[in-house]
Design an enzyme around this catalytic site. Structure first.
Site, PDB file in Angstrom:
ATOM      1  N   ILE A  71      80.361 -18.368  16.373  1.00 23.24           N
ATOM      2  CA  ILE A  71      80.042 -16.874  16.531  1.00 23.24           C
ATOM      3  C   ILE A  71      80.666 -16.476  15.125  1.00 23.24           C
ATOM      4  O   ILE A  71      82.024 -16.858  14.753  1.00 23.24           O
ATOM      5  CB  ILE A  71      80.356 -16.203  17.575  1.00 23.24           C
ATOM      6  CG1 ILE A  71      81.942 -16.404  18.086  1.00 23.24           C
ATOM      7  CG2 ILE A  71      79.542 -16.680  18.839  1.00 23.24           C
ATOM      8  CD1 ILE A  71      82.107 -15.454  19.386  1.00 23.24           C
ATOM      9  N   ASP A  72      80.383 -15.371  14.561  1.00 20.39           N
ATOM     10  CA  ASP A  72      80.922 -14.645  13.580  1.00 20.39           C
ATOM     11  C   ASP A  72      82.201 -14.360  13.742  1.00 20.39           C
ATOM     12  O   ASP A  72      82.624 -13.842  14.926  1.00 20.39           O
ATOM     13  CB  ASP A  72      79.889 -13.408  13.122  1.00 20.39           C
ATOM     14  CG  ASP A  72      78.527 -14.020  12.609  1.00 20.39           C
ATOM     15  OD1 ASP A  72      78.342 -15.103  12.152  1.00 20.39           O
ATOM     16  OD2 ASP A  72      77.662 -13.052  12.493  1.00 20.39           O
ATOM     17  N   SER A  73      82.916 -14.213  12.548  1.00 22.20           N
ATOM     18  CA  SER A  73      84.547 -13.747  13.038  1.00 22.20           C
ATOM     19  C   SER A  73      84.517 -12.234  13.582  1.00 22.20           C
ATOM     20  O   SER A  73      85.400 -12.057  14.340  1.00 22.20           O
ATOM     21  CB  SER A  73      84.984 -13.546  11.559  1.00 22.20           C
ATOM     22  OG  SER A  73      86.389 -12.799  11.434  1.00 22.20           O
ATOM     23  N   ARG A 179      72.054  -9.864  13.920  1.00 22.26           N
ATOM     24  CA  ARG A 179      72.362  -8.971  13.050  1.00 22.26           C
ATOM     25  C   ARG A 179      71.256  -8.509  12.006  1.00 22.26           C
ATOM     26  O   ARG A 179      70.997  -7.421  12.141  1.00 22.26           O
ATOM     27  CB  ARG A 179      73.485  -9.429  12.217  1.00 22.26           C
ATOM     28  CG  ARG A 179      74.761  -9.492  12.953  1.00 22.26           C
ATOM     29  CD  ARG A 179      75.869 -10.165  12.318  1.00 22.26           C
ATOM     30  NE  ARG A 179      76.361  -9.461  11.136  1.00 22.26           N
ATOM     31  CZ  ARG A 179      77.481  -9.813  10.374  1.00 22.26           C
ATOM     32  NH1 ARG A 179      77.985 -11.149  10.350  1.00 22.26           N
ATOM     33  NH2 ARG A 179      77.766  -9.039   9.180  1.00 22.26           N
TER      34      ARG A 179
END
Length: 244
Positions: A71-73, A179
């Site tokens: 998952i994104d930072s 997103r």
């Protein structure tokens, strides 16, 4: 899970930190509630990332847990890793076949849809980013070369003026999918510096991986859940949105 690899030194406070994030542990898997700002993986595999901190769980022969998804930072929430090679294969197959079911919470702002729920079935194309990132995803025709099919089911849980709390369920696993789809819908995620207004709207990306449903490597059903963190709840409250 490499064999007979040297184990890097992990500071005791770092080992304590990664262990404090554990929400599920058995002899085959580990699951964490990852905070926003902690990278899952960094260039070179070193530094303050989940991947590097997994050395805190390494065995004496150098074998350690392995990432099976990311998952994104900036995204907080559920992250699962495998402790054995068979477990890694079983979990990776589920992500590849899209049988693992993911649920996210997102705080968004902008042109909130009048509908309560819907599906973004918009193909995405990876292009160079113009906002300080290496790459980003943009809506594209499905027949565009290199475009990737992408589908996200969304439901508005609460709304307040130009803001809403959305539950998003990605049915595909493209980079930045939720997103990019929320931005294409007209209501980018708050704090998104690539697809939205960045720190003008929130101190961090307001996206949280709330739930992951899949098969445990032993064949049983497994549901992993992580409650929204305080900063997410505080931001929602400040906008008049209640997180159930």
């Amino acid at each position: 899970m490499g064999r007979n690899r040297p184990i890097p030194h992990i500071k005791p406070e770092d080992a304590d930190f990664i262990r404090s994030l554990v929400i599920h542990e058995d002899d085959q898997i580990l699951a964490f509630n990852k905070p926003s700002g902690l990278a899952v993986q960094t260039a070179g595999g070193r530094g303050q990332s989940v991947d590097f901190l997994l050395w805190a769980f390494a065995k004496s022969n150098g074998k350690r847990p392995k990432l099976v998804h990311r998952i994104d930072s900036g995204t907080s929430g559920v992250l699962i890793v495998a402790r054995t090679q068979p477990a890694a294969a079983a979990l990776s197959e589920q992500f590849a076949r899209r049988t693992a079911r993911k649920t996210y919470l997102a705080l968004v702002g902008g042109d909130i849809p009048a509908e309560t729920s819907g599906t973004m079935d918009q193909a995405l194309l990876k292009v160079p980013s113009d906002r300080g990132g290496r790459e980003k995803m943009v809506p594209s025709s499905a027949d565009t070369p290199k475009a990737q099919t992408a589908r996200t089911d969304w439901t508005i849980i609460a709304r307040s003026g130009a803001h809403a709390l959305i539950r998003a369920k990605p049915r595909t696993g493209r980079m930045h999918q939720i997103r990019a789809h929320m931005a294409a819908l007209g209501c980018p995620i708050l704090g998104d510096r690539i697809y939205g207004t960045g720190k003008m709207s929130a101190d961090r990306l307001m996206l949280h991986a709330q739930q992951l449903e899949l098969k445990h490597p032993d064949g049983s059903d497994l549901t992993l859940e992580a409650g929204a963190p305080p900063d997410f709840l505080e931001k929602a409250s400040s906008l008049g949105l209640e997180v159930a």
